[in-house]
Design a protein around this motif. Structure first.
Motif, PDB file in Angstrom:
ATOM      1  N   LEU A   1       0.821  -1.247   0.040  1.00  0.00           N
ATOM      2  CA  LEU A   1       0.023   0.071  -0.074  1.00  0.00           C
ATOM      3  C   LEU A   1       0.777   1.365  -0.100  1.00  0.00           C
ATOM      4  O   LEU A   1       0.721   2.257  -0.758  1.00  0.00           O
ATOM      5  CB  LEU A   1      -0.897   0.075   1.192  1.00  0.00           C
ATOM      6  CG  LEU A   1      -2.064  -1.011   1.241  1.00  0.00           C
ATOM      7  CD1 LEU A   1      -2.794  -0.974   2.589  1.00  0.00           C
ATOM      8  CD2 LEU A   1      -2.810  -0.872  -0.029  1.00  0.00           C
TER       9      LEU A   1
ATOM     10  N   SER B   1       0.766   3.939  -2.912  1.00  0.00           N
ATOM     11  CA  SER B   1       0.686   5.541  -2.606  1.00  0.00           C
ATOM     12  C   SER B   1       1.703   6.341  -3.163  1.00  0.00           C
ATOM     13  O   SER B   1       1.457   7.367  -3.995  1.00  0.00           O
ATOM     14  CB  SER B   1       0.632   5.797  -1.113  1.00  0.00           C
ATOM     15  OG  SER B   1      -0.382   5.147  -0.564  1.00  0.00           O
TER      16      SER B   1
ATOM     17  N   GLN C   1      -1.929  13.977   2.140  1.00  0.00           N
ATOM     18  CA  GLN C   1      -1.409  12.585   1.405  1.00  0.00           C
ATOM     19  C   GLN C   1      -0.137  12.768   0.420  1.00  0.00           C
ATOM     20  O   GLN C   1       0.674  11.929   0.684  1.00  0.00           O
ATOM     21  CB  GLN C   1      -2.818  11.947   0.308  1.00  0.00           C
ATOM     22  CG  GLN C   1      -4.012  11.819   0.934  1.00  0.00           C
ATOM     23  CD  GLN C   1      -5.114  11.441   0.170  1.00  0.00           C
ATOM     24  OE1 GLN C   1      -5.302  12.419  -0.708  1.00  0.00           O
ATOM     25  NE2 GLN C   1      -5.890  10.646   0.426  1.00  0.00           N
TER      26      GLN C   1
ATOM     27  N   TRP D   1       0.874   8.795   1.561  1.00  0.00           N
ATOM     28  CA  TRP D   1      -0.132   7.597   1.849  1.00  0.00           C
ATOM     29  C   TRP D   1      -1.583   8.053   1.491  1.00  0.00           C
ATOM     30  O   TRP D   1      -1.992   8.999   1.921  1.00  0.00           O
ATOM     31  CB  TRP D   1       0.253   7.567   3.356  1.00  0.00           C
ATOM     32  CG  TRP D   1      -0.738   6.777   3.962  1.00  0.00           C
ATOM     33  CD1 TRP D   1      -1.850   6.779   4.884  1.00  0.00           C
ATOM     34  CD2 TRP D   1      -0.875   5.059   3.912  1.00  0.00           C
ATOM     35  NE1 TRP D   1      -2.445   5.518   5.453  1.00  0.00           N
ATOM     36  CE2 TRP D   1      -1.942   4.732   4.584  1.00  0.00           C
ATOM     37  CE3 TRP D   1      -0.069   4.480   3.368  1.00  0.00           C
ATOM     38  CZ2 TRP D   1      -2.024   3.210   4.850  1.00  0.00           C
ATOM     39  CZ3 TRP D   1      -0.088   2.915   3.101  1.00  0.00           C
ATOM     40  CH2 TRP D   1      -1.166   2.484   3.938  1.00  0.00           C
TER      41      TRP D   1
ATOM     42  N   GLY E   1      -4.014   6.139   2.157  1.00  0.00           N
ATOM     43  CA  GLY E   1      -4.798   5.172   3.194  1.00  0.00           C
ATOM     44  C   GLY E   1      -5.614   6.429   4.147  1.00  0.00           C
ATOM     45  O   GLY E   1      -5.139   7.485   4.137  1.00  0.00           O
TER      46      GLY E   1
ATOM     47  N   SER F   1      -5.347   0.387   7.185  1.00  0.00           N
ATOM     48  CA  SER F   1      -6.280   1.586   6.580  1.00  0.00           C
ATOM     49  C   SER F   1      -7.567   1.472   6.518  1.00  0.00           C
ATOM     50  O   SER F   1      -7.999   0.427   5.646  1.00  0.00           O
ATOM     51  CB  SER F   1      -5.429   1.731   5.195  1.00  0.00           C
ATOM     52  OG  SER F   1      -6.075   3.113   4.662  1.00  0.00           O
TER      53      SER F   1
ATOM     54  N   PHE G   1      -9.127   3.455   1.539  1.00  0.00           N
ATOM     55  CA  PHE G   1      -7.985   3.693   0.732  1.00  0.00           C
ATOM     56  C   PHE G   1      -8.375   4.341  -0.739  1.00  0.00           C
ATOM     57  O   PHE G   1      -9.500   3.803  -1.538  1.00  0.00           O
ATOM     58  CB  PHE G   1      -7.206   2.481   0.174  1.00  0.00           C
ATOM     59  CG  PHE G   1      -5.766   2.619  -0.157  1.00  0.00           C
ATOM     60  CD1 PHE G   1      -4.847   2.968   0.917  1.00  0.00           C
ATOM     61  CD2 PHE G   1      -5.378   2.644  -1.488  1.00  0.00           C
ATOM     62  CE1 PHE G   1      -3.658   2.957   0.409  1.00  0.00           C
ATOM     63  CE2 PHE G   1      -4.076   2.936  -1.766  1.00  0.00           C
ATOM     64  CZ  PHE G   1      -3.089   3.145  -0.883  1.00  0.00           C
TER      65      PHE G   1
ATOM     66  N   THR H   1      -6.279   5.550  -6.800  1.00  0.00           N
ATOM     67  CA  THR H   1      -4.990   5.788  -7.335  1.00  0.00           C
ATOM     68  C   THR H   1      -4.953   6.590  -8.659  1.00  0.00           C
ATOM     69  O   THR H   1      -4.265   7.375  -8.995  1.00  0.00           O
ATOM     70  CB  THR H   1      -4.097   4.793  -7.459  1.00  0.00           C
ATOM     71  OG1 THR H   1      -4.578   3.673  -8.364  1.00  0.00           O
ATOM     72  CG2 THR H   1      -3.859   3.927  -6.137  1.00  0.00           C
TER      73      THR H   1
ATOM     74  N   THR I   1     -12.103   3.267  -5.061  1.00  0.00           N
ATOM     75  CA  THR I   1     -12.010   3.563  -3.660  1.00  0.00           C
ATOM     76  C   THR I   1     -12.268   2.528  -2.917  1.00  0.00           C
ATOM     77  O   THR I   1     -13.366   2.365  -2.782  1.00  0.00           O
ATOM     78  CB  THR I   1     -12.766   4.931  -3.434  1.00  0.00           C
ATOM     79  OG1 THR I   1     -12.147   6.120  -4.369  1.00  0.00           O
ATOM     80  CG2 THR I   1     -12.570   5.484  -2.090  1.00  0.00           C
TER      81      THR I   1
END
Length: 175
Positions: free
Chosen positions: A5, A9, A24, A29, A31, A62, A65, A68, A74
Motif C-alpha cells: 500500500l 501510494s 496525502q 500515503w 490510506g 487503513s 484507501f 489511485t 476507492t
C-alpha cells in the motif's frame, strides 16, 4: 500488505492522475486512519459475518484507501461497507438474475455480496461470502468496461495488480 500500500501510494502520487490532498502528498500515503478492532467487530456484527482475515488486516492498516487513478476503486471505510443489495444504485440491477433459468445461484451470491469499494464509481469491488462447507471468500471486481467479473485470489492480489498498472502508466508517461 502495508509495504504494498505504501508503494502504491508513492507511485500514484508520482503519476498524478488523481486529486490528492496536501497531507496525502506530504505523507506519501493514500490510506485513512486505521480501523479499530471495535470498528471491525461492529462491521462484522452489522453484516452477520466473520470477514476474511486479509480484509481485516487491510482495515487495521487503513480504514479505506483512495483511488489511485481515475479508473481505480476507492476502498470504503467500515461505516460505508454494506451488502450490495442495500445500495439503491445496484439493487435493481440484481433482480434481472431472478427471472433467468439457472441464475438463481448467481442472484443469491450477488445478494449476499459485500460492497467494500467503488460506491458511486464506475467500478466496484465485492467480497462474496463462502457458500457451503468447501468454498472460501471470493474477491470480485466489476467495471463497466470489463465483461463479467475479474476475480482475485485475495485482496493482496488486487493491490499487486494496481501497483503493476501504476508502474506501466508511469513508464508510458516517461516515454
Amino acid at each position: 500488505m502495508k509495504k504494498l500500500l505504501e508503494q502504491i501510494s508513492i507511485k500514484a502520487i508520482e503519476l498524478g492522475e488523481s486529486d490528492f490532498s496536501e497531507k496525502q502528498i506530504i505523507e506519501s500515503w493514500l490510506g485513512r486512519e486505521s480501523a479499530t478492532q471495535s470498528d471491525i467487530n461492529h462491521l462484522e456484527k452489522r453484516l452477520g459475518v466473520v470477514l476474511p482475515d486479509d480484509y481485516k488486516l487491510f482495515l487495521k492498516m487503513s480504514n479505506g484507501f483512495k483511488a489511485t487513478t481515475h479508473v481505480d476503486i476507492t476502498f470504503e471505510p467500515t461505516d460505508r461497507v454494506d451488502y450490495l443489495s442495500n445500495f439503491e444504485n445496484y439493487n435493481g440491477s440484481l433482480s434481472f438474475y431472478d427471472d433467468m433459468d439457472g441464475y438463481q445461484e448467481i442472484s443469491l451470491q450477488f445478494k449476499k455480496s459485500i460492497l467494500i469499494g467503488g460506491i458511486e464509481e464506475e467500478q466496484i469491488f465485492l467480497l462474496l461470502p463462502p457458500v457451503g462447507n468447501m468454498e472460501k471468500w471470493r474477491y470480485w471486481q466489476f467495471a463497466n468496461w470489463i465483461p463479467g467479473e475479474e476475480e482475485y485470489e485475495n485482496l493482496e492480489a488486487h493491490f499487486i495488480d494496481v501497483l503493476n498498472l501504476l508502474e506501466e502508466l508511469i513508464e508510458e508517461k516517461d516515454i
